[in-house]
Each structure stands twice: as structure tokens, then as C-alpha cells.
Design a protein around this motif. Structure first.
Motif, PDB file in Angstrom:
ATOM      1  N   LEU A   4      50.094  15.266  16.743  1.00 32.87           N
ATOM      2  CA  LEU A   4      49.521  15.250  18.084  1.00 32.87           C
ATOM      3  C   LEU A   4      48.885  13.894  18.391  1.00 32.87           C
ATOM      4  N   LYS A   5      48.244  13.301  17.351  1.00 35.49           N
ATOM      5  CA  LYS A   5      47.515  12.054  17.580  1.00 35.49           C
ATOM      6  C   LYS A   5      47.338  11.329  16.248  1.00 35.49           C
ATOM      7  N   VAL A   6      47.309   9.989  16.305  1.00 38.99           N
ATOM      8  CA  VAL A   6      47.014   9.154  15.150  1.00 38.99           C
ATOM      9  C   VAL A   6      45.880   8.226  15.565  1.00 38.99           C
ATOM     10  N   SER A   7      44.879   8.092  14.685  1.00 37.41           N
ATOM     11  CA  SER A   7      43.720   7.276  15.017  1.00 37.41           C
ATOM     12  C   SER A   7      43.264   6.456  13.820  1.00 37.41           C
ATOM     13  N   ILE A   8      42.760   5.254  14.098  1.00 32.44           N
ATOM     14  CA  ILE A   8      42.105   4.468  13.051  1.00 32.44           C
ATOM     15  C   ILE A   8      40.601   4.437  13.265  1.00 32.44           C
ATOM     16  N   VAL A   9      40.129   5.221  14.206  1.00 31.29           N
ATOM     17  CA  VAL A   9      38.688   5.320  14.443  1.00 31.29           C
ATOM     18  C   VAL A   9      38.101   6.160  13.304  1.00 31.29           C
ATOM     19  N   GLU A 148      50.054  -2.362  13.672  1.00 36.04           N
ATOM     20  CA  GLU A 148      49.742  -3.312  14.747  1.00 36.04           C
ATOM     21  C   GLU A 148      49.381  -2.576  16.029  1.00 36.04           C
ATOM     22  N   THR A 149      50.138  -1.525  16.339  1.00 38.45           N
ATOM     23  CA  THR A 149      49.862  -0.740  17.547  1.00 38.45           C
ATOM     24  C   THR A 149      48.489  -0.088  17.451  1.00 38.45           C
ATOM     25  N   LEU A 150      48.156   0.449  16.282  1.00 36.66           N
ATOM     26  CA  LEU A 150      46.850   1.091  16.097  1.00 36.66           C
ATOM     27  C   LEU A 150      45.709   0.074  16.127  1.00 36.66           C
ATOM     28  N   LYS A 151      45.936  -1.136  15.603  1.00 33.80           N
ATOM     29  CA  LYS A 151      44.893  -2.165  15.679  1.00 33.80           C
ATOM     30  C   LYS A 151      44.609  -2.519  17.132  1.00 33.80           C
ATOM     31  N   ILE A 156      46.708   6.556  19.170  1.00 36.40           N
ATOM     32  CA  ILE A 156      47.983   6.717  19.870  1.00 36.40           C
ATOM     33  C   ILE A 156      48.397   8.185  19.819  1.00 36.40           C
ATOM     34  N   SER A 157      49.229   8.551  20.761  1.00 37.03           N
ATOM     35  CA  SER A 157      49.717   9.935  20.824  1.00 37.03           C
ATOM     36  C   SER A 157      50.780  10.161  19.752  1.00 37.03           C
ATOM     37  N   ALA A 161      53.755   7.602  18.299  1.00 33.64           N
ATOM     38  CA  ALA A 161      54.002   7.427  16.864  1.00 33.64           C
ATOM     39  C   ALA A 161      55.456   7.763  16.530  1.00 33.64           C
ATOM     40  N   ARG A 162      55.974   8.855  17.099  1.00 34.77           N
ATOM     41  CA  ARG A 162      57.377   9.232  16.886  1.00 34.77           C
ATOM     42  C   ARG A 162      58.321   8.134  17.360  1.00 34.77           C
TER      43      ARG A 162
END
Length: 180
Positions: A4-9, A148-151, A156-157, A161-162
Motif C-alpha cells: 500500500l505504501k513505502v516510507s523512509i520516515v 532515490e525516489t524515496l530520498k 510513495i504509494s 513502488a510497483r
């Protein structure tokens, strides 16, 4: 399970997280050996990504490693999913606490079997670790794009990510403001 979601927070002790939501409840009542091994591989993914990309490890995967240990131990001791056969090796609970016993718990197997259980657990985890390593090294370019996208965005949704993993361009859905 779908992402559902990916986070680096950071959240709690985790440096980030991947939120996966089950499609149905029945999946959590019965799991195949393949599904459990897949989950162990998934939980090892963050640690392996650190090893491959950073050549170091952190405490960020400690919760995942706890889950890995519990799943592998359950496979061997409760579910009969190891080379030890279709047997259970559970801890028996005693009604009365005696000195020298592990707070009303007693194993129903020998030290030799305990060593075999430990070997089976380690074997399962090692195989899944190698599988995760191969998946990550074979897809290192996608891992770098994802990182890179997460930084840049921090969160991101699952769909984004898919798209990254599948090598597609992510096209965000129209916002309600754009349709108004």
C-alpha cells in the motif's frame, strides 16, 4: 500481500517501513510452506539491501529479524515444515512451578533434538537470506531507483513502488483539484 505504501520516515525503532495489506482474512488462518518462506525472504529484504548497497548493517531490521526467527521456529516446532518431519516440538506448560524449571515450561524433547531444531531454523533462514540476496543483486538498478525516489519524496504509494520494480513510468492519478 499488496504493498500500500513505502516510507523512509522513521517510525518507532524502524528507519522506515513497507505497509502491506492482506487481500483477505483467510490468508492468516492457513499459510502454505511456500507463503511462509516468501514472507521470511521479504522480511530479510531490508537487511540484505543494507548489506548489498551499503556494505554494512544497522539495527533498522531488528523487528523484521524477530519476525523471521518466530516464523522459522514455528515452521519447525509447530507446523512440521522441516526435514525433522511432520512432528511438533512445542513447549509444554506445567500447572505448578518447580525450582529449576523455566517458569512452568518444559520441553518435550531432548538436547539433541533441540540442536536439530536450531539447525533447521538456521537452514531455513540462510536459504531465504540467499534468495533475498539474489533477488536484490539481480535487481540492484531497481533498488537504486526506489531509494532515490524515496530520498526525494520520503513516502510513495504501492502503485509507484510497483511501477519502479516493473520498470514502468508512474503516472499519478488525477487529483480532485485537477478534475474540478
Amino acid at each position: 500481500d499488496p504493498v500500500l505504501k513505502v516510507s523512509i520516515v522513521p517510525r518507532g525503532n524502524a528507519g522506515g517501513y513497507t505497509l502491506m495489506v492482506p487481500e483477505d482474512d483467510i490468508k492468516y488462518r492457513y499459510n502454505t510452506k511456500t507463503e511462509i518462506l516468501d514472507n521470511i525472504t521479504i522480511y530479510l529484504g531490508g537487511r540484505v539491501a543494507e548489506e548489498v548497497a551499503l556494505h554494512d548493517i544497522s539495527t533498522g531490521a531488528s523487528n523484521d529479524l524477530d519476525r523471521v526467527a518466530k516464523l522459522a521456529r514455528k515452521m519447525v516446532t509447530e507446523d512440521g515444515m522441516s526435514d525433522l518431519g511432520a512432528l511438533t516440538y512445542a513447549v509444554q506448560h506445567e500447572e505448578t512451578v518447580f525450582l529449576g524449571r523455566d517458569f512452568s515450561r518444559e520441553r518435550n524433547y531432548s538436547e539433541q533434538v533441540a540442536a536439530q531444531i536450531d539447525e533447521q531454523i538456521k537452514s531455513i533462514v540462510d536459504r531465504c537470506h540467499e534468495r533475498a540476496r539474489k533477488l536484490i543483486t539481480d535487481n540492484i538498478d531497481k533498488l537504486k531507483t526506489l531509494a532515490e525516489t524515496l530520498k526525494e519524496k520520503e513516502v510513495i504509494s504501492g502503485e509507484e513502488a510497483r511501477c519502479i520494480v516493473e520498470g514502468r513510468t508512474f503516472i499519478p492519478p488525477p487529483t480532485s483539484e485537477a478534475t474540478a
